[in-house]
Scaffold this motif. Structure first.
Motif, PDB file in Angstrom:
ATOM      1  N   ILE A 103      -0.483   6.712   6.820  1.00 50.62           N
ATOM      2  CA  ILE A 103      -1.135   7.960   7.492  1.00 50.62           C
ATOM      3  C   ILE A 103      -2.308   7.485   8.315  1.00 50.62           C
ATOM      4  O   ILE A 103      -2.753   7.567   9.251  1.00 50.62           O
ATOM      5  N   PRO A 104      -3.574   6.752   7.497  1.00 51.57           N
ATOM      6  CA  PRO A 104      -4.607   6.183   8.180  1.00 51.57           C
ATOM      7  C   PRO A 104      -4.234   5.383   9.331  1.00 51.57           C
ATOM      8  O   PRO A 104      -4.897   5.113  10.093  1.00 51.57           O
ATOM      9  N   PHE A 105      -3.345   4.348   9.061  1.00 51.27           N
ATOM     10  CA  PHE A 105      -2.927   3.531  10.223  1.00 51.27           C
ATOM     11  C   PHE A 105      -2.516   4.081  11.351  1.00 51.27           C
ATOM     12  O   PHE A 105      -2.977   3.937  12.569  1.00 51.27           O
ATOM     13  N   LEU A 106      -1.479   5.188  11.212  1.00 57.63           N
ATOM     14  CA  LEU A 106      -1.040   5.999  12.439  1.00 57.63           C
ATOM     15  C   LEU A 106      -2.239   6.817  12.927  1.00 57.63           C
ATOM     16  O   LEU A 106      -2.289   7.180  14.198  1.00 57.63           O
ATOM     17  N   SER A 107      -3.280   7.103  12.106  1.00 56.31           N
ATOM     18  CA  SER A 107      -4.457   7.868  12.625  1.00 56.31           C
ATOM     19  C   SER A 107      -5.216   7.282  13.276  1.00 56.31           C
ATOM     20  O   SER A 107      -6.514   7.916  13.837  1.00 56.31           O
ATOM     21  N   GLY A 108      -5.287   5.905  13.372  1.00 56.48           N
ATOM     22  CA  GLY A 108      -6.136   4.967  14.185  1.00 56.48           C
ATOM     23  C   GLY A 108      -7.313   4.788  13.709  1.00 56.48           C
ATOM     24  O   GLY A 108      -8.680   4.315  14.424  1.00 56.48           O
ATOM     25  N   VAL A 109      -7.523   4.819  12.206  1.00 58.08           N
ATOM     26  CA  VAL A 109      -8.780   4.427  11.431  1.00 58.08           C
ATOM     27  C   VAL A 109      -8.860   3.123  11.452  1.00 58.08           C
ATOM     28  O   VAL A 109      -7.930   2.162  11.166  1.00 58.08           O
ATOM     29  N   LYS A 110      -9.893   2.441  11.928  1.00 57.21           N
ATOM     30  CA  LYS A 110     -10.280   0.955  12.064  1.00 57.21           C
ATOM     31  C   LYS A 110     -10.156   0.247  10.640  1.00 57.21           C
ATOM     32  O   LYS A 110      -9.468  -0.797  10.644  1.00 57.21           O
ATOM     33  N   ARG A 111     -11.038   0.818   9.899  1.00 62.08           N
ATOM     34  CA  ARG A 111     -11.335   0.247   8.435  1.00 62.08           C
ATOM     35  C   ARG A 111     -10.249   1.159   7.282  1.00 62.08           C
ATOM     36  O   ARG A 111     -10.585   2.190   7.094  1.00 62.08           O
ATOM     37  N   ARG A 112      -9.293   0.678   6.972  1.00 64.36           N
ATOM     38  CA  ARG A 112      -8.356   1.099   5.950  1.00 64.36           C
ATOM     39  C   ARG A 112      -8.423   0.271   4.794  1.00 64.36           C
ATOM     40  O   ARG A 112      -7.786  -0.913   4.703  1.00 64.36           O
ATOM     41  N   ALA A 113      -8.898   0.671   3.622  1.00 67.36           N
ATOM     42  CA  ALA A 113      -9.284   0.031   2.229  1.00 67.36           C
ATOM     43  C   ALA A 113      -8.368   0.366   1.220  1.00 67.36           C
ATOM     44  O   ALA A 113      -7.979   1.693   1.201  1.00 67.36           O
ATOM     45  N   GLY A 114      -8.085  -0.253   0.485  1.00 67.00           N
ATOM     46  CA  GLY A 114      -7.198  -0.367  -0.728  1.00 67.00           C
ATOM     47  C   GLY A 114      -7.223  -1.093  -1.789  1.00 67.00           C
ATOM     48  O   GLY A 114      -8.219  -2.048  -1.778  1.00 67.00           O
ATOM     49  N   PHE A 115      -6.651  -1.348  -2.855  1.00 70.99           N
ATOM     50  CA  PHE A 115      -6.408  -2.180  -3.773  1.00 70.99           C
ATOM     51  C   PHE A 115      -5.553  -3.167  -3.190  1.00 70.99           C
ATOM     52  O   PHE A 115      -4.580  -3.041  -2.433  1.00 70.99           O
ATOM     53  N   ASP A 116      -5.803  -4.573  -3.910  1.00 71.24           N
ATOM     54  CA  ASP A 116      -5.033  -5.635  -3.721  1.00 71.24           C
ATOM     55  C   ASP A 116      -3.634  -5.388  -4.466  1.00 71.24           C
ATOM     56  O   ASP A 116      -2.761  -6.231  -3.829  1.00 71.24           O
ATOM     57  N   ARG A 117      -3.397  -4.743  -5.140  1.00 68.55           N
ATOM     58  CA  ARG A 117      -2.066  -4.679  -5.807  1.00 68.55           C
ATOM     59  C   ARG A 117      -1.481  -3.274  -5.280  1.00 68.55           C
ATOM     60  O   ARG A 117      -1.808  -2.101  -5.706  1.00 68.55           O
ATOM     61  N   THR A 118      -0.634  -3.483  -4.197  1.00 71.27           N
ATOM     62  CA  THR A 118      -0.042  -2.043  -3.377  1.00 71.27           C
ATOM     63  C   THR A 118       1.250  -2.221  -4.042  1.00 71.27           C
ATOM     64  O   THR A 118       1.964  -3.070  -4.345  1.00 71.27           O
TER      65      THR A 118
END
Length: 160
Positions: A103-118
């Motif tokens: 969702i953030p990817f398609l929404s064009g958000v430049k910085r998209r952060a999460g955990f290293d274990r996805t």
């Protein structure tokens, strides 16, 4: 700074996210406008907690009902269009699943952060990964210190 937090479900996970977001709002060096994307079924709870400046509902049924695919895709891309208009500085995916990270990817958000274990290939859509300290999957919240993991990610990204 405009921040989109993606924590779609479940109720226990949402409750464990609250301390991290309270800490963020109280300790940020600059004003943070916090928006929270959550499943429709938890919308009223997140609104009642009153942490987010804006709460956005996500209709999860669009992933579960293939018979209504045209209607579901139309609603999904309406959400994407709405999020694009917000021009977020960063999206923090505390769910780290395919549906939460795309969702953030398609929404064009430049910085998209999460955990290293996805899971489910979510790491393909995130460009900032915070290392987790324990071997358990960080967002399953099967351990008692789950809120500390979310807090660690939020602090690393926005308070350092």
């Amino acid at each position: 700074m405009k921040v989109l937090v993606v924590k779609l479900s479940s109720l226990g996970d949402i409750v464990n996210t609250v301390p991290a977001l309270l800490y963020l709002k109280d300790n940020a060096k600059e004003h943070i406008e916090l928006h929270w994307l959550v499943n429709d079924s938890f919308l009223s709870f997140v609104e009642a907690v009153s942490i987010a400046d804006k709460v956005i509902g996500f209709n999860r049924q669009c992933w579960n009902r293939p018979l209504n695919i045209v209607k579901n895709l139309k609603n999904f891309f309406r959400l994407i269009k709405e999020l694009r208009k917000e021009k977020y500085d960063i999206a923090i995916d505390l769910q780290c699943l395919f549906r939460s990270s795309i969702i953030p990817f398609l929404s064009g958000v430049k910085r998209r952060a999460g955990f290293d274990r996805t899971r489910e290939g979510a790491h393909f859509f995130l460009n900032e990964l915070a290392q987790t300290k324990n071997k358990h999957y960080p967002v399953s919240y099967t351990h008692l210190r789950a809120h500390e993991t979310s807090l660690h990610l939020v602090c690393r990204l926005l308070l350092e």
